[in-house]
Design a protein around this motif. Structure first.
Motif, mmCIF file in Angstrom:
data_model
loop_
_atom_site.group_PDB
_atom_site.id
_atom_site.type_symbol
_atom_site.label_atom_id
_atom_site.label_comp_id
_atom_site.label_asym_id
_atom_site.label_seq_id
_atom_site.Cartn_x
_atom_site.Cartn_y
_atom_site.Cartn_z
ATOM 1 N N PHE A 301 -6.622 -5.135 -6.075
ATOM 2 C CA PHE A 301 -5.426 -5.977 -5.940
ATOM 3 C C PHE A 301 -4.158 -5.135 -6.081
ATOM 4 C CE2 PHE A 301 -7.455 -10.218 -7.453
ATOM 5 C CZ PHE A 301 -7.971 -10.392 -6.180
ATOM 6 N N ALA A 302 -4.115 -4.339 -7.134
ATOM 7 C CA ALA A 302 -2.919 -3.548 -7.403
ATOM 8 C C ALA A 302 -2.638 -2.593 -6.258
ATOM 9 C CB ALA A 302 -3.097 -2.775 -8.700
ATOM 10 N N PHE A 303 -3.718 -1.983 -5.762
ATOM 11 C CA PHE A 303 -3.554 -1.031 -4.681
ATOM 12 C C PHE A 303 -3.008 -1.726 -3.437
ATOM 13 C CE2 PHE A 303 -5.155 1.772 -1.290
ATOM 14 C CZ PHE A 303 -4.559 2.949 -1.736
ATOM 15 N N THR A 304 -3.538 -2.915 -3.141
ATOM 16 C CA THR A 304 -3.056 -3.652 -1.967
ATOM 17 C C THR A 304 -1.569 -3.977 -2.115
ATOM 18 O OG1 THR A 304 -5.174 -4.754 -2.153
ATOM 19 C CG2 THR A 304 -3.725 -5.494 -0.409
ATOM 20 N N VAL A 305 -1.169 -4.446 -3.326
ATOM 21 C CA VAL A 305 0.237 -4.794 -3.534
ATOM 22 C C VAL A 305 1.126 -3.576 -3.339
ATOM 23 C CG1 VAL A 305 1.905 -5.555 -5.250
ATOM 24 C CG2 VAL A 305 -0.270 -6.739 -5.034
ATOM 25 N N LEU A 306 0.652 -2.447 -3.874
ATOM 26 C CA LEU A 306 1.432 -1.215 -3.716
ATOM 27 C C LEU A 306 1.605 -0.856 -2.249
ATOM 28 C CD1 LEU A 306 0.510 1.598 -6.234
ATOM 29 C CD2 LEU A 306 2.694 0.483 -5.829
ATOM 30 N N VAL A 307 0.498 -0.913 -1.519
ATOM 31 C CA VAL A 307 0.561 -0.563 -0.096
ATOM 32 C C VAL A 307 1.517 -1.520 0.635
ATOM 33 C CG1 VAL A 307 -0.765 -0.521 2.044
ATOM 34 C CG2 VAL A 307 -1.690 0.533 -0.008
ATOM 35 N N MET A 308 1.432 -2.801 0.285
ATOM 36 C CA MET A 308 2.315 -3.761 0.946
ATOM 37 C C MET A 308 3.777 -3.471 0.614
ATOM 38 S SD MET A 308 0.268 -5.290 2.718
ATOM 39 C CE MET A 308 1.280 -6.472 3.567
ATOM 40 N N ASN A 309 4.033 -3.069 -0.644
ATOM 41 C CA ASN A 309 5.392 -2.685 -1.014
ATOM 42 C C ASN A 309 5.899 -1.557 -0.137
ATOM 43 O OD1 ASN A 309 6.132 -4.383 -2.978
ATOM 44 N ND2 ASN A 309 5.508 -3.076 -4.678
ATOM 45 N N MET A 310 5.009 -0.591 0.062
ATOM 46 C CA MET A 310 5.409 0.550 0.853
ATOM 47 C C MET A 310 5.688 0.115 2.288
ATOM 48 S SD MET A 310 3.702 4.238 0.646
ATOM 49 C CE MET A 310 2.447 4.196 1.886
ATOM 50 N N ILE A 311 4.831 -0.750 2.798
ATOM 51 C CA ILE A 311 5.047 -1.240 4.162
ATOM 52 C C ILE A 311 6.383 -1.987 4.246
ATOM 53 C CG2 ILE A 311 4.182 -2.848 5.911
ATOM 54 C CD1 ILE A 311 1.371 -2.081 5.057
ATOM 55 N N ALA A 312 6.665 -2.792 3.199
ATOM 56 C CA ALA A 312 7.941 -3.513 3.182
ATOM 57 C C ALA A 312 9.102 -2.538 3.233
ATOM 58 C CB ALA A 312 8.038 -4.374 1.930
ATOM 59 N N ASP A 313 8.998 -1.480 2.438
ATOM 60 C CA ASP A 313 10.052 -0.450 2.437
ATOM 61 C C ASP A 313 10.269 0.111 3.832
ATOM 62 O OD1 ASP A 313 11.028 -0.429 -0.043
ATOM 63 O OD2 ASP A 313 9.777 1.215 -0.805
ATOM 64 N N ILE A 314 9.162 0.436 4.483
ATOM 65 C CA ILE A 314 9.269 1.070 5.804
ATOM 66 C C ILE A 314 9.874 0.094 6.814
ATOM 67 C CG2 ILE A 314 7.955 2.070 7.704
ATOM 68 C CD1 ILE A 314 5.947 3.074 5.603
ATOM 69 N N ILE A 315 9.358 -1.128 6.807
ATOM 70 C CA ILE A 315 9.867 -2.106 7.783
ATOM 71 C C ILE A 315 11.345 -2.371 7.542
ATOM 72 C CG2 ILE A 315 9.677 -4.474 8.619
ATOM 73 C CD1 ILE A 315 6.766 -4.428 8.023
ATOM 74 N N TYR A 316 11.704 -2.503 6.274
ATOM 75 C CA TYR A 316 13.105 -2.778 5.939
ATOM 76 C C TYR A 316 14.019 -1.686 6.483
ATOM 77 C CZ TYR A 316 16.536 -5.355 3.286
ATOM 78 O OH TYR A 316 17.584 -6.149 2.939
ATOM 79 N N GLY A 317 13.549 -0.461 6.288
ATOM 80 C CA GLY A 317 14.337 0.668 6.781
ATOM 81 C C GLY A 317 14.481 0.646 8.288
ATOM 82 N N LYS A 318 13.441 0.188 8.957
ATOM 83 C CA LYS A 318 13.506 0.126 10.416
ATOM 84 C C LYS A 318 14.430 -0.995 10.870
ATOM 85 C CE LYS A 318 9.829 2.685 12.173
ATOM 86 N NZ LYS A 318 10.449 3.998 12.009
ATOM 87 N N LEU A 319 14.407 -2.116 10.139
ATOM 88 C CA LEU A 319 15.172 -3.285 10.584
ATOM 89 C C LEU A 319 16.651 -3.178 10.232
ATOM 90 C CD1 LEU A 319 12.874 -6.323 9.819
ATOM 91 C CD2 LEU A 319 13.472 -5.344 12.019
ATOM 92 N N ASP A 320 16.939 -2.629 9.071
ATOM 93 C CA ASP A 320 18.332 -2.596 8.643
ATOM 94 C C ASP A 320 18.861 -1.170 8.666
ATOM 95 O OD1 ASP A 320 20.758 -2.842 7.558
ATOM 96 O OD2 ASP A 320 20.141 -4.081 5.862
ATOM 97 N N PRO A 321 19.731 -0.896 9.630
ATOM 98 C CA PRO A 321 20.236 0.473 9.761
ATOM 99 C C PRO A 321 21.097 0.895 8.570
ATOM 100 C CG PRO A 321 21.394 -1.019 11.235
ATOM 101 C CD PRO A 321 20.247 -1.784 10.651
ATOM 102 N N ARG A 322 21.494 -0.086 7.729
ATOM 103 C CA ARG A 322 22.353 0.283 6.603
ATOM 104 C C ARG A 322 21.555 0.883 5.460
ATOM 105 N NH1 ARG A 322 24.834 -5.555 6.403
ATOM 106 N NH2 ARG A 322 22.651 -5.868 6.829
ATOM 107 N N VAL A 323 20.229 0.660 5.478
ATOM 108 C CA VAL A 323 19.409 1.144 4.379
ATOM 109 C C VAL A 323 19.002 2.589 4.642
ATOM 110 C CG1 VAL A 323 17.220 0.886 3.193
ATOM 111 C CG2 VAL A 323 18.557 -1.114 3.816
ATOM 112 N N GLU A 324 19.343 3.446 3.693
ATOM 113 C CA GLU A 324 18.937 4.844 3.815
ATOM 114 C C GLU A 324 17.680 5.027 2.992
ATOM 115 O OE1 GLU A 324 20.531 7.919 4.837
ATOM 116 O OE2 GLU A 324 21.888 6.825 6.160
ATOM 117 N N LEU A 325 16.621 5.422 3.631
ATOM 118 C CA LEU A 325 15.395 5.604 2.857
ATOM 119 C C LEU A 325 15.321 7.030 2.338
ATOM 120 C CD1 LEU A 325 12.877 3.631 4.999
ATOM 121 C CD2 LEU A 325 13.622 3.087 2.692
#
Lengths: 325, 567
Positions: A301-325
């Motif tokens: 469970f924890a691993f899945t949540v972590l991976v999803m967090n990372m995916i969220a980070d990546i998608i967010y960075g792609k969608l919002d040009p204001r976010v600097e990753l």
């Protein structure tokens, strides 16, 4: 990609913390696996003699001091060896793998469904803010989202499955069934999954509705929406390109983050419907203090949540040009 | 039929919320012909942006719009939103006020420009891309910026993108809202130049709203001045800026650093009262407000060629006017003409400087104006009535004069209290207690101590600066509408002079009286005067706004004066 250089160490540290907690939590719980190992649920427990318990403890390495157990555990985990279930007599990997095929589909499909429906109604609500539709859906959904998901599940089980007999009472497939075609098998699986998915979807629709409604309302009052309207753009472009693309940002994050909570929800719902997923497995593992299995499921469970967090980070960075990753 | 004409007929906009109603625009009418350039000027909250949004049909559901807005023959109010979408941007485009959120943060510049072209022009993909590049070039932006997101652009670049976007469908009307806010000086002048050039090339009709006079001056031919949603003045931009008729317009110009580059800045006294559409909206801040202003709302009335003003008193009133004043003195049988056919006019709330070398007749003129000296010819009119004798000086709300030499203008054996109280006492104004109150108040106004041990001092104990303050206080205690200050600072040291002048200008700004300031000091006149008269040998040889006289003097004498003063 820069994100991997910057974020991966953070994720690794988090993972390490999780593994450590994961090791200690089951051991803090009262009781131990050998109390229950030879007894069935709800039956009289047969008790091991002290010699047997000592032998078993030695067998599973539970007689060693905690630090040593911990180091062993760390090493094994890193090697991909999640241990052997004391109760089920199978490797944790096999057990989790066997159950995940049931849990993952209902978790993900209900998550996507609740997100889709919630956003759709939320956007319509926001667009016609303070209208009849908005008021009715707002009231209904806020009230509904206060009801615990297992209650909804029990309600469905009682009426739709028990009273009306429209849906099966338990299981993921008809017991001992043989199917003539793959299609028929799929139909049976969907038929069994329907109520759990419906329950989970209803349980989570509220958060997506409220989130997307709020997000959309704040986006619709932004200056760039006036700009878009001034351009004479068609309503659907204003709404779905200019507004939704901005309003989606928090929703995407929530979607990824929600996978953790929806697993939690699935644990309860699976038990209500006696669905053979990770939830039921987890309940059993906890009942029998099956340390290795509990650790394995939690870790998953924890691993899945972590991976999803990372995916969220990546998608967010792609969608919002204001976010600097 | 005109293409690209915008007509507003009696347009009012009210914002309604459950708690309050706000009149954002009331009764606005104008016609903008094709290729015309109209400026709307006013402080923030005066209804400029609301007007722009009303023309675009973009006001939300909380705004009630009454009256008619025509684009050519189409009544924008009467058609559906979908029908409006067909000519929004294609025919009427708007450059919104520059802010970070005015462009969609998650779409690239390219997407945001191309979508307009796609919606209205139906170009092929390549043609649309080419058009976009052309637009960016036109506004002076490298097309490589097309792939950037708005947050990657500077304020000036964002303004250019906004302009490019607005011009993407070759609109017939362009509305530009505050094009220069938050831009640095260079970007500002570039953007103004850009809009000016594009308008001339493409000949679209232009509506510019701004609170900056200089922007309006450079971009428009006609100007409308708005105050709290009301049009208070309308006319050719040049007329509005160089001969403002409404007290508010004059105040705006006085507050503009660009137009008013030399003078001290004095904003309009801030005393906004909630306005409920009865009476004149500007009355609480107006220096010439009369009883009628609280009851009657002024309508726009012609006050010159293509120049209209909404003021119950017909614009800034003339407080005092002198026509054809002449005065001869005889010195040992020889005739000296101290004033020769002098015309002078002082309007409400303004500072007029009368400049001339010694012996040019300035003081003679001042004495005639206040009635201390009999004139040989001509007449003096004060507030519409012909003056005879001391009629104007011996009343409250009249004319007062302060002299150059405060040592001889005040009886030095009087106490300060006696000196200031004297005019009140002579005219039997108020009870002794009220007079004491008035005297202490006026002492505070001129920043002198108002306690007993000070005002019971004899005047000879005071310094020159203090005496001059007492002299000013003696004038002010009569609440004059016109104060004639005859070289009041020439005998003071520079620091005291600066203090006295700031004090006087501050009092003038807050109490709203007019001032005739007589001086031979040009730099000083340039600092404080709205208008200037240059006098030589008893004649007025040049007059005009301080700006035009100091920047473009006509007479040789003025040029020489300016040269000698190193201005």
């Amino acid at each position: 990609m820069r994100i991997f250089r910057k974020r991966i160490p953070e994720y690794l540290i988090t993972l390490f913390a999780i593994i450590t907690l994961n090791f200690f939590i089951p051991r803090i719980m009262p009781g131990d696996p050998f109390t229950f190992v030879s007894s069935e649920e709800n039956s009289v427990s047969t008790v091991y003699t002290d010699e047997e318990v000592a032998r078993l403890k030695a067998y599973y390495g539970l007689d060693k001091p905690l630090p040593e157990q911990y180091l062993n555990y760390l090493g094994n985990t890193l090697r991909g060896d999640f241990g052997y279930s004391i109760y089920f007599n199978d490797t944790v990997l096999n057990l989790v793998g066997g159950r995940i095929v049931y849990t993952l589909p209902i978790a993900i499909s209900s998550l996507l469904l609740s997100c889709l429906l919630g956003c759709l109604i939320g956007c319509m609500s926001a667009y016609k803010r303070s209208g009849i539709f908005d008021r009715v859906s707002y009231a209904l959904i806020t009230i509904f989202s206060q009801i615990p998901s297992f209650l909804i599940g029990v309600f469905f089980l009682f009426f739709l499955a028990g009273k009306l007999g429209w849906f099966p009472l338990s299981g993921a497939m008809k017991a001992f069934a043989t199917y003539e075609s793959g299609f028929e098998k799929l139909r049976d699986i969907l038929y069994h999954a329907f109520l759990p998915v419906l329950t989970l979807t209803l349980a989570h629709i509220g958060e997506f509705y409220l989130l997307s409604r709020n997000s959309m309302i704040s986006v619709l009052s932004k200056d760039y929406i006036v700009t878009a309207r001034a351009k004479g753009l068609l309503k659907k472009r204003v709404l779905y390109v200019h507004a939704l693309k901005n309003a989606m940002l928090p929703i995407i994050t929530r979607l990824c983050m929600s996978l953790g909570t929806i697993f939690g929800g699935a644990v309860l719902i699976e038990n209500v419907f006696n669905y053979p997923g990770l939830g039921t497995l987890m309940r059993q593992a906890i009942t029998y203090r099956d340390y290795t299995l509990i650790q394995g499921i939690f870790l998953f469970f924890a691993f899945t949540v972590l991976v999803m967090n990372m995916i969220a980070d990546i998608i967010y960075g792609k969608l919002d040009p204001r976010v600097e990753l | 039929m005109n293409k690209g004409a915008i007509t507003l007929q009696d347009v009012s906009v009210t914002y309604r919320t459950p708690v309050c109603e706000t009149n954002a625009v009331s009764g606005m009418s104008f016609t903008l012909e094709q290729g015309g350039r109209l400026g709307i000027i006013g402080e923030s909250g005066s209804g400029k942006t609301t007007t722009s949004l009303a023309i675009m049909g973009l006001l939300g559901k909380y705004a009630d719009v009454s009256g008619q807005i025509f684009y050519n023959d189409i009544d924008i109010q009467a058609i559906t939103d979908a029908r409006r979408d067909d000519f929004r941007w294609k025919k009427i485009a708007i450059v919104f006020q520059n802010s970070l959120d005015i462009l969609n943060p998650v779409l690239t510049v390219r997407e945001q420009i191309i979508e307009c072209i796609d919606r209205h022009m139906h170009f092929s993909k390549d043609k649309a891309a080419a058009r976009m590049a052309e637009l960016l070039n036109e506004v002076g932006l490298d097309p490589k910026w097309a792939e950037s997101y708005p947050n990657q652009l500077s304020g000036g670049m964002r303004q250019r993108v906004l302009i490019a976007m607005a011009l993407s469908c070759d609109p017939e009307v362009l509305i530009v809202d505050e094009p220069t806010t938050a831009l640095d000086a260079i970007a500002k002048s570039e953007i103004i130049g850009l809009i000016d050039r594009l308008q001339k090339e493409k000949n679209f009709s232009l509506i510019v709203s701004s609170h900056e006079m200089s922007t309006i001056q450079k971009l428009t031919d006609q100007t409308m001045v708005m105050y709290l949603g009301n049009v208070v003045e309308y006319g050719k931009t040049e007329d509005v800026i160089f001969s403002p008729t409404h007290p508010y317009t004059r105040g705006l110009i006085n507050s503009s650093t660009q137009i008013n580059s030399f003078r001290d800045l004095w904003g309009i006294p801030q005393e906004d009262v909630p306005y409920n559409s009865i009476g004149c909206p500007f009355r609480s801040r107006c220096s010439q407000c009369i009883d009628m202003c609280a009851k009657v709302k002024p309508q726009l009335k012609e006050c010159g060629e293509c120049h209209a003003v909404a003021c119950n008193r017909g614009g800034v009133v003339k407080v005092m006017e002198g026509c054809g004043i002449s005065k001869d003195f005889y010195v040992k049988g020889r005739k000296v003409a101290a004033c020769r056919n002098v015309d002078i006019c002082i309007r409400s709330g303004e500072v007029v400087a009368l400049i001339g070398e010694s012996g040019s007749g300035k003081t003679t003129l001042a004495n005639i104006l206040c009635g201390m000296l009999e004139k040989d010819g001509g007449e003096v009119v004060y507030e519409g009535e012909k003056l005879r004798g001391f009629a104007a000086t011996r009343r409250q709300g009249g004319v007062q004069i302060t002299f150059q030499d405060s040592f001889s203008s005040i009886n030095e054996h009087f106490t300060i209290f006696q000196a200031i109280e004297e005019p009140l006492k002579l005219l039997k104004i108020g009870t002794p207690e009220e007079r004491l109150e008035m005297v202490t108040q006026v002492l505070r106004d001129v920043q002198l101590p108002s306690d007993e041990c000070f005002y019971l001092k004899k005047c000879f104990m005071l310094s020159g600066g203090q005496r001059q303050r007492v002299a000013i206080a003696r004038s002010l205690v009569m609440k004059p509408k016109l104060l004639i200050a005859d070289e009041i600072s020439s005998m003071l040291d520079p620091s005291t002079q600066a203090n006295i002048l700031r004090l006087l200008k501050g009092l003038q700004n807050s109490k709203g009286f007019s001032m005739l300031y007589i001086t031979h000091d040009l730099s000083l006149a340039r600092k404080i005067a709205d208008r200037v008269y240059i006098m030589k040998n008893g004649e007025i040889i040049e007059e005009g706004s301080a700006l035009s006289v100091f920047q473009h003097p006509n007479s040789e004498y003025t040029k020489r004066l300016l040269m000698c003063a190193d201005l």
